[in-house]
Design an enzyme around this catalytic site. Structure first.
Site, PDB file in Angstrom:
ATOM      1  N   GLY B 263      37.551  35.560  40.169  1.00  0.00           N
ATOM      2  CA  GLY B 263      36.210  35.072  39.908  1.00  0.00           C
ATOM      3  C   GLY B 263      36.147  34.214  38.670  1.00  0.00           C
ATOM      4  O   GLY B 263      37.153  33.940  38.027  1.00  0.00           O
ATOM      5  N   VAL B 265      34.821  34.635  35.679  1.00  0.00           N
ATOM      6  CA  VAL B 265      35.115  35.167  34.352  1.00  0.00           C
ATOM      7  C   VAL B 265      36.616  35.142  34.097  1.00  0.00           C
ATOM      8  O   VAL B 265      37.085  34.720  33.035  1.00  0.00           O
ATOM      9  CB  VAL B 265      34.582  36.609  34.191  1.00  0.00           C
ATOM     10  CG1 VAL B 265      34.965  37.165  32.830  1.00  0.00           C
ATOM     11  CG2 VAL B 265      33.078  36.645  34.361  1.00  0.00           C
ATOM     12  N   GLU B 286      47.062  41.204  40.499  1.00  0.00           N
ATOM     13  CA  GLU B 286      47.103  41.342  41.954  1.00  0.00           C
ATOM     14  C   GLU B 286      46.880  40.024  42.676  1.00  0.00           C
ATOM     15  O   GLU B 286      47.438  39.782  43.726  1.00  0.00           O
ATOM     16  CB  GLU B 286      46.112  42.420  42.436  1.00  0.00           C
ATOM     17  CG  GLU B 286      44.744  42.307  41.845  1.00  0.00           C
ATOM     18  CD  GLU B 286      43.835  43.483  42.215  1.00  0.00           C
ATOM     19  OE1 GLU B 286      44.321  44.529  42.668  1.00  0.00           O
ATOM     20  OE2 GLU B 286      42.613  43.338  42.061  1.00  0.00           O
ATOM     21  N   ASN B 376      31.500  44.356  47.192  1.00  0.00           N
ATOM     22  CA  ASN B 376      32.820  44.030  47.734  1.00  0.00           C
ATOM     23  C   ASN B 376      33.713  45.264  47.877  1.00  0.00           C
ATOM     24  O   ASN B 376      34.237  45.545  48.937  1.00  0.00           O
ATOM     25  CB  ASN B 376      33.525  43.011  46.832  1.00  0.00           C
ATOM     26  CG  ASN B 376      32.734  41.718  46.710  1.00  0.00           C
ATOM     27  OD1 ASN B 376      32.037  41.320  47.639  1.00  0.00           O
ATOM     28  ND2 ASN B 376      32.810  41.079  45.565  1.00  0.00           N
ATOM     29  N   GLY B 380      41.458  46.508  43.032  1.00  0.00           N
ATOM     30  CA  GLY B 380      42.520  47.076  42.204  1.00  0.00           C
ATOM     31  C   GLY B 380      42.057  47.460  40.815  1.00  0.00           C
ATOM     32  O   GLY B 380      42.859  47.884  39.987  1.00  0.00           O
TER      33      GLY B 380
END
Lengths: 503, 503
Positions: B263, B265, B286, B376, B380
């Site tokens: 994303g 950030v 990941e 969502n 992880g």
């Protein structure tokens, strides 16, 4: 006595507990041995508490886990504690924590050493109980290892308590491995409960040893609480579950390495295994209670690994008088190793831990009464639950004569989220949550674990939450804690006639 | 095309997606490649969805993580899903999950393979995207590895999608290691981000391969959302924090291996490092986004390990056209390894993850809007937060034009408990919670992270909770969700004039 100090240069460091306690200064961070009642400081921390009676002497105290001999009570009572971590079970200390007088960090027991290694905490003075000091200044631990290795390594000064009640023959019961510094770490190569990867002694820098205090005080004996109807019921459900898993081919008669929290449920479950068909059992746990030694004696258990032993006086004597026998069957490790995520996941452990309350989706509160007040602490339950092969949580379905339901709409404090909870067991039954989505989990838990008195209302909450709010995890937020609020207002979670849920 | 199937016996298995989809039967458990948008099934799952339009065909679908190409939407829309795990990001699927039409298991991404290994899930049919099939039936993965290794091993039947848009030169970018069965497990011997411990291909039993489908569809391009004021502010606070840690001697200019959620950030933080004094950075994460490849190109980053890459079309082309260069700088692993608790704790990772909301004690909700509705999934974040050297959670302090405060009295859903949260960052500032007890954490979070509009009321809640209720974690349970209730009733968490908190 002095023959227990093989490094003769250190003979001059022998002094009384009171003299040694002069080393402490206000504001220091003190690290101490002690994991539950095993291997704790018996006299030096008490002397610290005594000094704090008459002078401003407040420290941060880091241990393995809880302490015996009312040491935490003495420290708290005399205002000797600014901050305490990572676990406690003492009534007086608890009161001070909940009143905001002592700051308490409730911590995964496997992570305290990490926080020393990564610089969050620096130990000024370490207090470590030992059985013997060897020629090179290495020390033989007693009935626990706890965080001693990292506390001693971090400390500027070390005070040793030599416990002459512990036979020096205990040497060999420990496996001392120090987790390496970041950047140069390699695997913790334990591949079975009985793998030994370290030394039988803790290496110390002898120049740090500022004081040596002798005593012959044994560990405070563990309470043996006999199984009641609820714990016996829980144990029975778990044994039946294991039998069914063997039938289904997901477990063998050897099961997997067992971890049990301490207390009567753990003793009841392990006791249940004594009269079962399971065999060649092994444990990879944090504390060993009487039940472990009983399983070893009866031939049901081959080996047990932990960080500490907390047993009855009878069992204590049995172990101390037969150290050569038990040294082949038991190992005590640093808690960074007994509770290591790496080893736990690799070995595939069946973790059995106690909850204060669970909710309909399988979240668990292990620590906070009414969501606010600390009972003991999360201990190692998170280290095991997250990484277990099967993570089991147990609780009686009701408490306080039925005025509290241990299964609630939403737990008032979250220690373990639904991701880490596979099985919930009460005396009512067992909910197998593996492979289930939240809405399925709720039905399984309500149908199997809830006391009849609370079942209908809880199912009604769930059904209304689904109908009125929906979502992945249906909740009516303004009602989620209504049972807790009712308990506070009426002394019971039970629904009063004509009362609305919100009331 | 056929030259991509070196095991010529398999040439007869080539068919269309529609033909291959006949293998699926109602009630089956299907495992598929795909981790975020990387390396997902492009045509076979779509053909399954198409069949479900006209016949009763419902499956449990297990993937690496989310899928691209609106595949989850097609499956959900056509009623092809009974159960879905472990992660998703699709609008249509999300609606169906929250309506209770699709059962969703929100799972730590590092644990799905464990649940296949321990028998919780058995795969009937696997669908795996590959770049090439070798002489012995081994396959070369594409832009993700995900759970492919364990899905393929568990499956009775395998369908391969050979993606000819991926150059066969991608071979060598993967490190395929299969976690061993319980009982015979040894350490996962990764001691640095660039350690390779496995093979460059996935070993398959060729007799399980029932169908091979060709296509040349590239991964759906990742969205590149430019940094806004909030994300830029968050990135700035994190970089300053890193600089201060270097100053304090707790980090070096190389930092520690970085993990970033996906994303804007994450992109902003990594972008911020590009113009910093840090150097020789490495990642153990990941998913790799554009920002990782930018850091590699600019010479700031030496190596990146992950399970998947999800990048813009430009970056995708850059990587595919320079595979020999990137193969030395990037490795893609099974998610059981990229997200392994063992490796994460050993390497000492700085984990940066996004939260939906945090509370005053540092508990984090990553997943559930208003405590009930799935966004969502936990992904992880838990694998990294629990075992990180430093666990950082980021969020803008407000959302919905200021009507939502991301810092609330109590989170409405718990994904990460305070034990696993070291640092919280909003554009307002950074709260360093390391070594703090809950009451200290609250003051640090309220003072540093909360938007001015909500600060006073939140401090008032905390102070009243301390005064009226006390405890280790002071809360007024009947007010804990009052901000959420107010949002539901008024459309805003903001206090209305003359409104009481309970209202």
């Amino acid at each position: 006595m002095l023959e227990r100090i093989k490094l003769t240069d250190l003979h001059s460091k022998v002094m009384t507990a009171e003299e040694s306690a002069k080393i402490f200064e206000n504001g220091m961070t003190v690290g101490s041995s002690g994991f539950t009642r095993g291997g704790d400081s018996k006299v030096v921390l008490k002397a610290l508490a005594e000094r704090a009676k008459t002078e401003e002497l407040k420290v941060t105290l880091i241990t393995g886990a809880s302490l015996g001999h009312d040491t935490d009570a003495a420290l708290a009572e005399n205002g000797a504690l600014t901050k305490r971590l990572p676990f406690q079970v003492d009534t007086t200390l608890r009161k001070n924590i909940n009143a905001g007088n002592v700051l308490f960090i409730d911590q995964h027991l496997g992570e305290t050493a990490e926080h020393i290694l990564n610089g969050q905490f620096k130990i000024d003075v370490a207090v470590i109980e030992v059985a013997e000091i060897l020629e090179d200044g290495s020390v033989v631990p007693t009935t626990s290892v706890g965080n001693n290795v990292d506390i001693a390594a971090s400390a500027d000064k070390i005070i040793l308590e030599v416990n002459t009640a512990i036979p020096t023959a205990i040497r060999g019961m420990h496996d001392i491995y120090k987790v390496e510094d970041y950047g140069s770490r390699t695997a913790i190569n334990i591949t079975a409960c009985d793998t030994k990867i370290g030394s039988d002694v803790i290496k110390l820098d002898p120049s740090k040893i500022e004081a040596i205090v002798f005593h012959d005080i044994t560990d405070m004996a563990g309470d043996i609480v006999p199984a009641d109807e609820a714990t016996a019921g829980i144990a029975k459900h778990i044994v039946t579950f294991f039998e069914n898993e063997v039938e289904a081919g997901r477990l063998t008669k050897e099961l997997m390495p067992l971890q049990c929290g301490i207390g009567k449920v753990a003793n009841a479950v392990l006791g249940g295994l004594e009269h079962s068909n399971f065999e060649n059992l092994v444990m990879y746990s944090e504390v060993l209670q009487d039940s472990t030694f009983d399983l070893i004696d009866s031939g049901k258990m081959d080996f047990a690994s932990a960080s500490s032993m907390t047993v009855s006086q009878e069992c204590y004597n049995r172990v101390m008088n037969n150290l050569d026998f038990y040294k082949d069957k038991v190992v005590l490790r640093p808690q960074a190793i007994s509770n290591s995520c790496e080893v736990i996941r690799r070995l595939g452990i069946i973790g059995i831990n106690t909850s204060l309350e669970c909710d309909i989706y399988g979240n668990v509160n292990s620590t906070h009464v009414t969501g606010t007040h600390m009972m003991n602490g999360i201990g190692g339950s998170g280290d095991f639950a997250r990484n277990a092969y099967i993570s089991i949580f147990v609780t009686a379905s009701i408490a306080k004569g039925g005025n509290i339901s241990s299964i609630v709409p939403m737990v008032s404090h979250h220690d373990h989220t639904e991701h880490d909870v596979d099985i919930i067991v009460t005396e009512q039954g067992l909910a197998d949550l593996r492979g289930l989505a939240p809405r399925e989990r709720a039905i399984e838990i309500i149908n199997n674990c809830v006391h009849p008195e609370y079942k209908e209302e809880l199912m009604s909450y769930f059904e209304r939450a689904c109908a009125e709010r929906g979502g992945q995890t249906p909740h009516i937020l303004e009602e989620a804690f209504s049972w807790h609020t009712r308990l506070k207002q009426t002394g019971s979670m039970k629904k009063v006639e004509a009362e609305t849920l919100v009331g």
